[in-house]
Design a protein around this motif. Sequence first.
Motif, PDB file in Angstrom:
ATOM      1  N   UNK A  22      10.564   7.476  14.888  1.00  9.56           N
ATOM      2  CA  UNK A  22      11.581   6.494  14.504  1.00  9.56           C
ATOM      3  C   UNK A  22      10.903   5.210  14.033  1.00  9.56           C
ATOM      4  N   UNK A  24       8.056   5.110  12.616  1.00  7.67           N
ATOM      5  CA  UNK A  24       7.582   5.439  11.268  1.00  7.67           C
ATOM      6  C   UNK A  24       8.722   5.342  10.262  1.00  7.67           C
ATOM      7  N   UNK A  25       9.886   5.857  10.671  1.00  7.07           N
ATOM      8  CA  UNK A  25      11.049   5.832   9.770  1.00  7.07           C
ATOM      9  C   UNK A  25      11.420   4.399   9.424  1.00  7.07           C
ATOM     10  N   UNK A  26      11.421   3.555  10.496  1.00  5.94           N
ATOM     11  CA  UNK A  26      11.704   2.138  10.246  1.00  5.94           C
ATOM     12  C   UNK A  26      10.706   1.554   9.268  1.00  5.94           C
ATOM     13  N   UNK A  29      11.638   2.656   5.821  1.00  2.35           N
ATOM     14  CA  UNK A  29      12.800   1.909   5.338  1.00  2.35           C
ATOM     15  C   UNK A  29      12.371   0.518   4.901  1.00  2.35           C
ATOM     16  N   UNK A  30      11.511  -0.090   5.724  1.00  7.11           N
ATOM     17  CA  UNK A  30      11.032  -1.433   5.381  1.00  7.11           C
ATOM     18  C   UNK A  30      10.293  -1.431   4.062  1.00  7.11           C
ATOM     19  N   UNK A  32      10.625   0.677   1.681  1.00  4.72           N
ATOM     20  CA  UNK A  32      11.610   0.891   0.593  1.00  4.72           C
ATOM     21  C   UNK A  32      12.308  -0.395   0.230  1.00  4.72           C
ATOM     22  N   UNK A  33      12.748  -1.152   1.239  1.00  5.66           N
ATOM     23  CA  UNK A  33      13.470  -2.395   0.958  1.00  5.66           C
ATOM     24  C   UNK A  33      12.558  -3.415   0.286  1.00  5.66           C
ATOM     25  N   UNK A  36      12.285  -2.546  -3.258  1.00  6.95           N
ATOM     26  CA  UNK A  36      13.456  -3.021  -4.009  1.00  6.95           C
ATOM     27  C   UNK A  36      13.313  -4.506  -4.315  1.00  6.95           C
ATOM     28  N   UNK A  37      12.893  -5.243  -3.285  1.00  8.53           N
ATOM     29  CA  UNK A  37      12.709  -6.683  -3.494  1.00  8.53           C
ATOM     30  C   UNK A  37      11.675  -6.963  -4.574  1.00  8.53           C
ATOM     31  N   UNK A  39      10.921  -5.027  -7.083  1.00  8.00           N
ATOM     32  CA  UNK A  39      11.504  -4.712  -8.388  1.00  8.00           C
ATOM     33  C   UNK A  39      12.457  -5.824  -8.823  1.00  8.00           C
ATOM     34  N   UNK A  40      13.200  -6.347  -7.852  1.00  9.90           N
ATOM     35  CA  UNK A  40      14.092  -7.476  -8.168  1.00  9.90           C
ATOM     36  C   UNK A  40      13.286  -8.647  -8.696  1.00  9.90           C
ATOM     37  N   UNK A  41      12.186  -8.932  -8.009  1.00 14.53           N
ATOM     38  CA  UNK A  41      11.346 -10.050  -8.442  1.00 14.53           C
ATOM     39  C   UNK A  41      10.826  -9.799  -9.845  1.00 14.53           C
TER      40      UNK A  41
END
Lengths: 657, 384
Positions: A22, A24-26, A29-30, A32-33, A36-37, A39-41
Amino acid sequence: MAEPSIFFAEVNERQGVFHRRAFLLGGFAGVGLVALGAQLAHLQLLETQRYTKLSASNQFNFKMTPPPRGLIVDRNGVVLASNRPNFRLMVSKDKGVDPRATLKTLAEFVPLDDNRQTRLLKDISNAPRKSPVQIMEDMSWEQFSAINIRAPELPGVTADMGEVRVYPYGGAFAHVIGYVAKVNKTDLTPTGPNADPILLNPGFRIGRQGVEQAFDLDLRGKPGAQKVEVDANGHEVATDPAGDIKAIPGKEIVLTLDADIQNRAMEVFGEQSGAAVMMDCRTGDILCMYSGPSFDANKFVRGLTGTEYKELASYDHKPLFNKALTANYPPGSTFKTMVALACLENGYDPATVHVCGKAWPWGGRVWHCDKAHGALDLKGGIAQSCDIYFYQAALTVGPDKIAKVARAFGLGEEFDIGIPGQKKGLVPDTAYKRRAFPKDPVWHPGETPSMGIGQGYTHLNPLQLCVQCSRLANGRKALHPRLIHSIGGVEQPSGAAFGDLPFDDKHIDFIRGAMAAVTVSGTGTGLSDMGLGDIKMAGKSGTAQAFNYTAGHGGQKGATGEWKNRDHAWFIAFAPVDEPRYAVSVLVEHGGFGASTSGPLARELLRVALLKDPEIRAKVEHPLPIPQAPTVNTDPDVVDPPTPAAAAVQTATQAIT
Amino acid sequence: MTVSALTRPGERDRLIVKIGEIDWIFCLTLCLIAGAGAVMLFSIAGSSWTPWAGAHLARFALFFAIMIVLSLIDLRVWFALAYPIYGVGLLLLIAVLLVGHHALGATRWLQAGPIKIQPSDIMKIGMVLALARFYHGLSGKSAQLSWWLLVPAVLILAPVALVYKQPDLGTAIVMLLTGAIVVILAGLSWRLIAAGVLGVVLMIPPVVMFALHGYQKARLTTFLDPQADPSGAGYHNLQSAIAIGSGGLLGKGYGLGSQSQLNFLPEKQTDFIFATLAEEFGFVGCVAILVLYAAVIFMALRTAYLSHSHFGRLAAAGVTATFGLYVLINGSMVMGLAPVVGVPMPLLSYGGTVMLTVMVGFGLVMAVRVHRYSEITSGKGSLL
């Protein structure tokens, strides 16, 4: 009880594995987020300018606004070609637009038969997305408003107001000014001025003939743009007047023509086929250049139907040709002025007498005249237009010397008048014979008499004859014709800026005198009186064979019979005789005898020109006294109405101006 | 095993205690996200509560209440209902294929009177429950590598296949990945994980060649080269990138996003709502929303971490995985990092079914939290 399926230790182990994984999963996820950030930048911070531009180009469209086409006016500012409002209907292909259904709906408001709908459907499907196809123009106000009200329910449909060319005088100027017509594929070029996208604007028209064609780029102007905010479907949401780019209107072109003379030419020609050209023989300005019968240029703007075009094209009076420039005919007896001048320049004694007995045997054949003129000197020969006199006069100088004089007077020459389409014709000489007839390169003596009376190889157009007459009338200057007075306020070179003619003044005076005799006592007897008192006209008739009818009878034979076999009637004239101002050439195709058919037309046109000339007006007009209105008036409130006589004079003056 | 030493037996079953155990910060975060969604929906409707913003808030309020109610349900009830819910979901999925409502080229709904049921949404929760239920009774060793693993494989692949058949590629992918995550969390051997990853990689070319629909292939190719056909298939990707990119640091301002207001952005109220937010509120607004999503994911994952029962752990983690996958897939899609697969941004996007799924899922997560000390006695066959 059965053994517990899961032992405590194992439970703890399961929990441990879960906790590690779990975690590792977190982590994933981190990551991944954060990705995304990142790519937004990238999009919003690094490349934001690029996307801001793209967004603006999505949001705003520049809608091209066609420039108003330049006016064409006559020498006095009378508008000959202008623009009028035009209600247009357009459909563009777009998402969610079913052109077939749209056209069906539109057919309820405007006439659109099935054939036209089918054709338009093809146009629409061929057009690029969102580029409108014109369905109809010149809608009535009722049709325009009916469609505009329903526009929101009709996606892809726009009804707007554009401008379209209009020629207030219809036919009178059609050949000189030409017309504008829709752009077709062959007009478009990948580079140069015709690569301008404005040509693709629905309803845009391009100059097709005459001035409209020759000065198309001057008249066209520069398109502007209207900044509009559009949504994803291309529908206009708002306009942004501050972002508009103004269209630059086309330049105004001032012609040297005079609308009154030109219109009068159309009136007097009626259905006759021919042309008239008038020049100011002091400046070279062309005051009138009419070719008849004419056509309504406005119909060409709209687009001719197949039948309309066929009718025009197949009419034997050839309304589509500008005969002032293209009609090449033997000049007939008008050419005798040139032969006579050639004789005089080469030492010919004008008192030389030849006797005309209606027939003259020479060179193994018999040469004819229209009647037996008796004994004539050179002046009489011109006045009576005696062929037998000129057969012999021509033989004394020969073709080369005649041709040299004729060319000095502009015959056989192509002039730069701004518009295309002159056929320069031919003034023959021995060199021409050598060049053009390799099998028979010798100028036979028997060919000279024909040239002496303006027949044979000699072919000229009405413009050239007008120039010739102007130079004779002017007596000094080698005037050039000028049709374009100014373009966008820039005056074009004057036709008077040319050197003098290399001829003896006295000889030219002699020819002028002979031309004056023509209208007094010669072939054109009676034409000298223009109804303007002392202002008289001089001229020279010419009758050109339309086909080689059996020799033996004079020109009169060619004045009757089937229209297409009749002779062509020429007349050149200038006025006033003593102090020439205007010179004119008139050709009536198959008009018969020059002096009787074309002479009166020439005189009428000169008369109109003279009446418009203030100095001439001053000479011929005699103001009549107007009786003083009685000033005794007991009641100050009652104002005397103007006397009928005074009112009539006033109206007449206005009419003439 | 006992409950917390500080609490008397039975104390945790009291309603007031249960309500106190709910993670209210978590709930507040959910409200913030849904509120942001309403704010955006209000903007793109041209500053209007209709048609989207009002309905969005009303639904959220209703589903929030449902979530609270669900969070109070004893975990053992969830445990007992796990297989039945899965079974019903599977039957409904089959029913959808036979008699489902057809819309936009796909058959995803069942119409029951005024209620539209999208069985794939029931199944997202149902599958997680069933997997958690199964692994609860499975030994750690068996979970690593054994023939027992065929059971979760079938539990996952049956609904995934049915959803894929609808066709709903986005949901199928989310379910497949969610299932895989649960299986991995339950302790699948690393070797099998490696073999699975390798298998997936090897499977990509043939799947792309033969199994994808034409429109799915088009989305994939335009994802790889969005400029190739800007007004056709690449339109979505490009317009979305334009909306986000043109937002810049601080955005164009509320209600001033030309891309969304003028309809250049497709599906602006559902799949692409994140792009409208990006356009109007810029990088700052986007990062704020991503932080909220991160908070939800980590709070939910922490709940799973704290659960004393294996069922609770796996169920909460499964729901979290679903939610996180939605966020990541939608975010990637909107930003041009993934092909357009039709996955909404949970809570932000307009649309009832996904919100219902997510809120029911969070009801389960909250139930796991409230009952984190509950002991579920046995695996196989235990029905309370």
